[in-house]
Write a protein that holds these residues in place. Sequence first.
Motif, PDB file in Angstrom:
ATOM      1  N   ILE A   1       0.853  -1.186   0.000  1.00  0.00           N
ATOM      2  CA  ILE A   1       0.000   0.000   0.000  1.00  0.00           C
ATOM      3  C   ILE A   1       0.896   1.246   0.000  1.00  0.00           C
ATOM      4  CG2 ILE A   1      -1.626   1.313   1.445  1.00  0.00           C
ATOM      5  CD1 ILE A   1      -2.627  -1.537   2.392  1.00  0.00           C
ATOM      6  N   PRO A   2       0.580   2.264  -0.810  1.00  0.00           N
ATOM      7  CA  PRO A   2       1.390   3.496  -0.809  1.00  0.00           C
ATOM      8  C   PRO A   2       1.534   4.058   0.609  1.00  0.00           C
ATOM      9  CG  PRO A   2      -0.182   3.535  -2.622  1.00  0.00           C
ATOM     10  CD  PRO A   2      -0.525   2.343  -1.778  1.00  0.00           C
ATOM     11  N   THR A   3       2.772   4.241   1.046  1.00  0.00           N
ATOM     12  CA  THR A   3       3.030   4.542   2.455  1.00  0.00           C
ATOM     13  C   THR A   3       4.073   5.637   2.621  1.00  0.00           C
ATOM     14  OG1 THR A   3       2.485   2.266   3.109  1.00  0.00           O
ATOM     15  CG2 THR A   3       3.843   3.542   4.645  1.00  0.00           C
ATOM     16  N   ASN A   4       3.824   6.501   3.603  1.00  0.00           N
ATOM     17  CA  ASN A   4       4.798   7.506   4.031  1.00  0.00           C
ATOM     18  C   ASN A   4       5.106   7.276   5.505  1.00  0.00           C
ATOM     19  OD1 ASN A   4       4.910   9.386   1.591  1.00  0.00           O
ATOM     20  ND2 ASN A   4       2.720   9.274   1.985  1.00  0.00           N
ATOM     21  N   ILE A   5       6.382   7.336   5.839  1.00  0.00           N
ATOM     22  CA  ILE A   5       6.836   7.063   7.206  1.00  0.00           C
ATOM     23  C   ILE A   5       7.515   8.289   7.786  1.00  0.00           C
ATOM     24  CG2 ILE A   5       8.449   5.714   8.621  1.00  0.00           C
ATOM     25  CD1 ILE A   5       8.040   3.393   6.619  1.00  0.00           C
ATOM     26  N   LEU A   6       7.132   8.644   9.015  1.00  0.00           N
ATOM     27  CA  LEU A   6       7.825   9.685   9.772  1.00  0.00           C
ATOM     28  C   LEU A   6       8.631   8.992  10.864  1.00  0.00           C
ATOM     29  CD1 LEU A   6       8.436  12.609  10.489  1.00  0.00           C
ATOM     30  CD2 LEU A   6       6.317  12.658  11.836  1.00  0.00           C
ATOM     31  N   TYR A   7       9.939   9.218  10.845  1.00  0.00           N
ATOM     32  CA  TYR A   7      10.842   8.544  11.780  1.00  0.00           C
ATOM     33  C   TYR A   7      11.687   9.573  12.536  1.00  0.00           C
ATOM     34  CZ  TYR A   7      14.827   5.752  13.393  1.00  0.00           C
ATOM     35  OH  TYR A   7      15.807   5.169  14.172  1.00  0.00           O
ATOM     36  N   ALA A   8      11.897   9.321  13.801  1.00  0.00           N
ATOM     37  CA  ALA A   8      12.723  10.197  14.631  1.00  0.00           C
ATOM     38  C   ALA A   8      14.106   9.582  14.811  1.00  0.00           C
ATOM     39  CB  ALA A   8      12.059  10.397  15.990  1.00  0.00           C
ATOM     40  N   LYS A   9      15.124  10.393  14.624  1.00  0.00           N
ATOM     41  CA  LYS A   9      16.488   9.890  14.720  1.00  0.00           C
ATOM     42  C   LYS A   9      16.813   9.357  16.105  1.00  0.00           C
ATOM     43  CE  LYS A   9      20.317  11.197  11.804  1.00  0.00           C
ATOM     44  NZ  LYS A   9      21.105  12.327  11.248  1.00  0.00           N
ATOM     45  N   ASN A  10      16.112   9.870  17.130  1.00  0.00           N
ATOM     46  CA  ASN A  10      16.343   9.408  18.500  1.00  0.00           C
ATOM     47  C   ASN A  10      15.340   8.342  18.932  1.00  0.00           C
ATOM     48  OD1 ASN A  10      18.484  11.251  18.816  1.00  0.00           O
ATOM     49  ND2 ASN A  10      17.071  12.886  19.382  1.00  0.00           N
ATOM     50  N   ASP A  11      14.734   7.678  17.960  1.00  0.00           N
ATOM     51  CA  ASP A  11      13.793   6.600  18.275  1.00  0.00           C
ATOM     52  C   ASP A  11      14.531   5.482  19.005  1.00  0.00           C
ATOM     53  OD1 ASP A  11      12.025   4.326  18.125  1.00  0.00           O
ATOM     54  OD2 ASP A  11      10.991   5.296  16.460  1.00  0.00           O
ATOM     55  N   ASN A  12      14.064   5.144  20.198  1.00  0.00           N
ATOM     56  CA  ASN A  12      14.730   4.108  20.994  1.00  0.00           C
ATOM     57  C   ASN A  12      14.132   2.722  20.780  1.00  0.00           C
ATOM     58  OD1 ASN A  12      12.286   4.567  22.220  1.00  0.00           O
ATOM     59  ND2 ASN A  12      13.084   4.652  24.305  1.00  0.00           N
ATOM     60  N   MET A  13      13.204   2.613  19.830  1.00  0.00           N
ATOM     61  CA  MET A  13      12.564   1.323  19.550  1.00  0.00           C
ATOM     62  C   MET A  13      13.076   0.690  18.251  1.00  0.00           C
ATOM     63  SD  MET A  13      10.249   1.087  22.038  1.00  0.00           S
ATOM     64  CE  MET A  13       8.831   0.122  21.555  1.00  0.00           C
ATOM     65  N   THR A  14      13.416   1.539  17.292  1.00  0.00           N
ATOM     66  CA  THR A  14      13.809   1.057  15.968  1.00  0.00           C
ATOM     67  C   THR A  14      14.989   1.860  15.468  1.00  0.00           C
ATOM     68  OG1 THR A  14      11.484   0.543  15.489  1.00  0.00           O
ATOM     69  CG2 THR A  14      12.995   0.592  13.617  1.00  0.00           C
ATOM     70  N   SER A  15      16.015   1.175  14.978  1.00  0.00           N
ATOM     71  CA  SER A  15      17.198   1.872  14.470  1.00  0.00           C
ATOM     72  C   SER A  15      16.911   2.484  13.102  1.00  0.00           C
ATOM     73  CB  SER A  15      18.374   0.907  14.355  1.00  0.00           C
ATOM     74  OG  SER A  15      18.146  -0.022  13.303  1.00  0.00           O
ATOM     75  N   LEU A  16      17.711   3.482  12.749  1.00  0.00           N
ATOM     76  CA  LEU A  16      17.577   4.113  11.438  1.00  0.00           C
ATOM     77  C   LEU A  16      17.812   3.095  10.326  1.00  0.00           C
ATOM     78  CD1 LEU A  16      17.258   6.544   9.567  1.00  0.00           C
ATOM     79  CD2 LEU A  16      19.680   7.081   9.978  1.00  0.00           C
ATOM     80  N   GLU A  17      18.776   2.224  10.521  1.00  0.00           N
ATOM     81  CA  GLU A  17      19.067   1.195   9.514  1.00  0.00           C
ATOM     82  C   GLU A  17      17.864   0.283   9.300  1.00  0.00           C
ATOM     83  OE1 GLU A  17      22.333  -2.355   8.598  1.00  0.00           O
ATOM     84  OE2 GLU A  17      22.172  -1.515  10.614  1.00  0.00           O
ATOM     85  N   THR A  18      17.251  -0.152  10.402  1.00  0.00           N
ATOM     86  CA  THR A  18      16.079  -1.030  10.300  1.00  0.00           C
ATOM     87  C   THR A  18      14.934  -0.328   9.581  1.00  0.00           C
ATOM     88  OG1 THR A  18      16.652  -2.259  12.305  1.00  0.00           O
ATOM     89  CG2 THR A  18      14.340  -2.304  11.634  1.00  0.00           C
ATOM     90  N   MET A  19      14.697   0.931   9.947  1.00  0.00           N
ATOM     91  CA  MET A  19      13.596   1.675   9.331  1.00  0.00           C
ATOM     92  C   MET A  19      13.863   1.929   7.849  1.00  0.00           C
ATOM     93  SD  MET A  19      10.587   2.776  10.089  1.00  0.00           S
ATOM     94  CE  MET A  19      10.586   2.947  11.881  1.00  0.00           C
TER      95      MET A  19
END
Length: 200
Positions: free
Chosen positions: A144-162
Amino acid sequence: MKNAVVYIHGKGGSVDEAHHYEKFFNYEYDIIGFDYKSKLPWEAKAEFQKYFTDIFSRYNEVILIANSIGAYFSLISLSENFIKKAMFVSPIVDMENLILNIMSRLNISEEKLYKEKTITTPFGENLSWEYLSYVRNNPITWDIPTNILYAKNDNMTSLETMTNFANKINANITIMDNGEHFFHKKEQMIFLDNWFKEFI
């Protein structure tokens, strides 16, 4: 038929958060907060699919906004449904990796979890062999067409994983340098609003 925007909160969140998004839509859209009760992924899949079957029967077009674990439950439950667009804020996209990281920090082996089935952690969360097994046996498939907002200081998911996940499902990803997993501070909400206006 009218169109619908369905908002799905994260852990500890509320359907009232759906009101935040009303300003982005006109009268042609009903803004609906989904107050799901499930805490386990197999329960969520049944609950989400039942709920959205009703939504799809009553609305012409559906836009999904989901947060954190609400996004994860959506990803494992709604991939085969007709959703026009998904907007994910700090989604959990690799639950297996998240569980394994917690186990590693607490020095809990897979063998120990398998033998004990459920282990209570110091921060009140239960680790469950059944949960881990379900996650492994039910990988995310999503087109499904998707847009993701990610925070660099996310303590649940790494930037690489996202980033890897976004590439896998061909999603747009926007990164806030000073953001946190839980978007709530004034500057974070301004960033979120600008992101939302750009991609909705």
